[in-house]
Scaffold this motif. Structure first.
Motif, PDB file in Angstrom:
ATOM      1  N   LYS A 178     -33.292  17.447 -10.893  1.00 12.23           N
ATOM      2  CA  LYS A 178     -32.329  16.693 -10.635  1.00 12.23           C
ATOM      3  C   LYS A 178     -30.895  17.271 -10.972  1.00 12.23           C
ATOM      4  O   LYS A 178     -30.688  17.708 -11.931  1.00 12.23           O
ATOM      5  N   TRP A 222     -40.104   8.095 -11.651  1.00 13.41           N
ATOM      6  CA  TRP A 222     -38.691   8.787 -11.883  1.00 13.41           C
ATOM      7  C   TRP A 222     -37.638   7.911 -11.439  1.00 13.41           C
ATOM      8  O   TRP A 222     -36.694   7.706 -12.278  1.00 13.41           O
ATOM      9  N   TRP A 225     -37.508   5.391 -14.575  1.00  9.95           N
ATOM     10  CA  TRP A 225     -37.131   6.090 -15.838  1.00  9.95           C
ATOM     11  C   TRP A 225     -35.622   6.594 -15.641  1.00  9.95           C
ATOM     12  O   TRP A 225     -34.762   6.249 -16.707  1.00  9.95           O
ATOM     13  N   SER A 226     -35.112   6.650 -14.397  1.00 10.47           N
ATOM     14  CA  SER A 226     -33.687   6.989 -14.274  1.00 10.47           C
ATOM     15  C   SER A 226     -32.778   5.765 -14.402  1.00 10.47           C
ATOM     16  O   SER A 226     -31.818   5.887 -15.163  1.00 10.47           O
ATOM     17  N   GLU A 227     -33.404   4.558 -13.973  1.00 11.54           N
ATOM     18  CA  GLU A 227     -32.489   3.415 -14.152  1.00 11.54           C
ATOM     19  C   GLU A 227     -32.425   2.908 -15.746  1.00 11.54           C
ATOM     20  O   GLU A 227     -31.367   2.602 -15.968  1.00 11.54           O
ATOM     21  N   GLU A 230     -30.135   5.563 -17.593  1.00  8.01           N
ATOM     22  CA  GLU A 230     -28.828   4.981 -17.561  1.00  8.01           C
ATOM     23  C   GLU A 230     -28.254   3.763 -18.357  1.00  8.01           C
ATOM     24  O   GLU A 230     -27.182   3.590 -18.641  1.00  8.01           O
TER      25      GLU A 230
END
Length: 319
Positions: A178, A222, A225-227, A230
């Motif tokens: 990323k 992913w 998890w990314s959301e 943030e």
């Protein structure tokens, strides 16, 4: 259209081995009846496709059968080399392997596509790290990548963001690149965790296998998890009035998450009121002061008071 589908069916069987008619239909996005007709057409063309009967049956190619890489369109040959990632591949310890694979593919391509693929490599370059940041040192990336591939448990020593070191044995499920940063997704006990590979201080691959969680989807995990990450990093919200100039500058000067909240916002008169996610009041104070008189904090009152006191202190300095 059908010729391309027949080639796709052949390559699926060559790369994956035995597949059922339903699996082939799902991959090719056609009906099972179409798969039956396509398999029959391949057989009629001399391709040794066999059907195994029974619950565990399916279609497969004769053992040892391989087809040359033919039928690539111009766009497909371009994308094959445009998608290559020499930097990340080298970090994974696969630089030489990727180079060898590209040579073999080039050798199998017809001359006109071979020269075009060479031009793609000459004229397009992928640079994954973000601006003003070099690539991180990831000395244990190759080891954890090997563990991911072979499904072996790993004993890791890891430094958290607060500099606390922890040691645990984990089951590595996948790697994600990323913005130039490598992340390792693992199962630890019953929990799924995400580690930044540059913070792995030591990694010992154990001779212990494990079973992957049923239905685990790395890309789906992913995205989720990314959301959540943030949201954790930007748990607060502030209300701000912006001039048209302030709205334009905020898209550039504020964080990516905050500027994303401005997508679709257009100026409404002299001032436009917006809600912005922020990490903390300290971060919000610094960021919004960069917009000067083109931004006015509406809420929360505590942040508004801090802006006023900061401006008063600044005026005292300059007076």
């Amino acid at each position: 259209m059908r010729a391309g589908r027949l080639l796709s069916l052949l390559l699926l069987l060559q790369s994956r081995g035995r597949m059922t008619a339903r699996e082939l239909a799902d991959e090719l996005e056609v009906s099972v009846r179409t798969v039956y007709r396509d398999v029959e057409a391949l057989g009629g063309a001399g391709v040794p496709v066999y059907a195994d009967r029974g619950p565990a049956g399916g279609y497969r190619l004769l053992d040892g059968y391989r087809t040359r890489l033919t039928g690539l369109t111009t766009e497909e040959a371009d994308s094959l080399f445009l998608a290559g990632m020499p930097g990340p591949a080298a970090e994974l310890g696969l630089g030489a392997v990727v180079a060898a694979a590209q040579l073999k593919v080039l050798a199998a391509l017809p001359p006109e596509l071979r020269s075009r693929a060479g031009r793609v490599r000459e004229r397009f370059h992928l640079d994954t790290p973000g601006w003003f940041r070099g690539a991180e040192e990831v000395p244990h990336l190759a080891a954890v990548a090997d563990a991911v591939w072979r499904q072996r448990r790993v004993r890791v020593r890891y430094r958290r963001w607060n500099d606390v070191e922890v040691s645990r044995t984990v089951e590595p499920l996948g790697l994600v690149l990323k913005a130039g940063l490598w992340y390792l997704v693992v199962r630890s006990g019953e929990d799924l965790r995400t580690y930044r590979v540059s913070r792995v201080l030591d990694a010992a691959v154990l001779d212990e296998g494990f079973d992957r969680p049923g239905g685990f989807d790395l890309a789906g995990y992913w995205a989720d998890w990314s959301e959540r990450f943030e949201r954790r990093m930007y748990p607060m919200g502030v209300t701000v009035r912006l001039t048209p100039a302030g709205l334009s500058r905020a898209r550039v000067l504020l964080s990516l998450v905050a500027s994303r909240a401005l997508d679709g916002v257009t100026p409404r008169g002299d001032w436009t009121t917006v809600d912005l996610p922020v990490e903390s009041l300290d971060h919000a104070l610094v960021d919004l002061m960069r917009l000067g008189a083109d931004a006015e904090v509406v809420a929360p009152p505590e942040l508004r008071d801090r802006v006023k006191s900061t401006l008063t202190a600044m005026r005292a300095v300059y007076d």
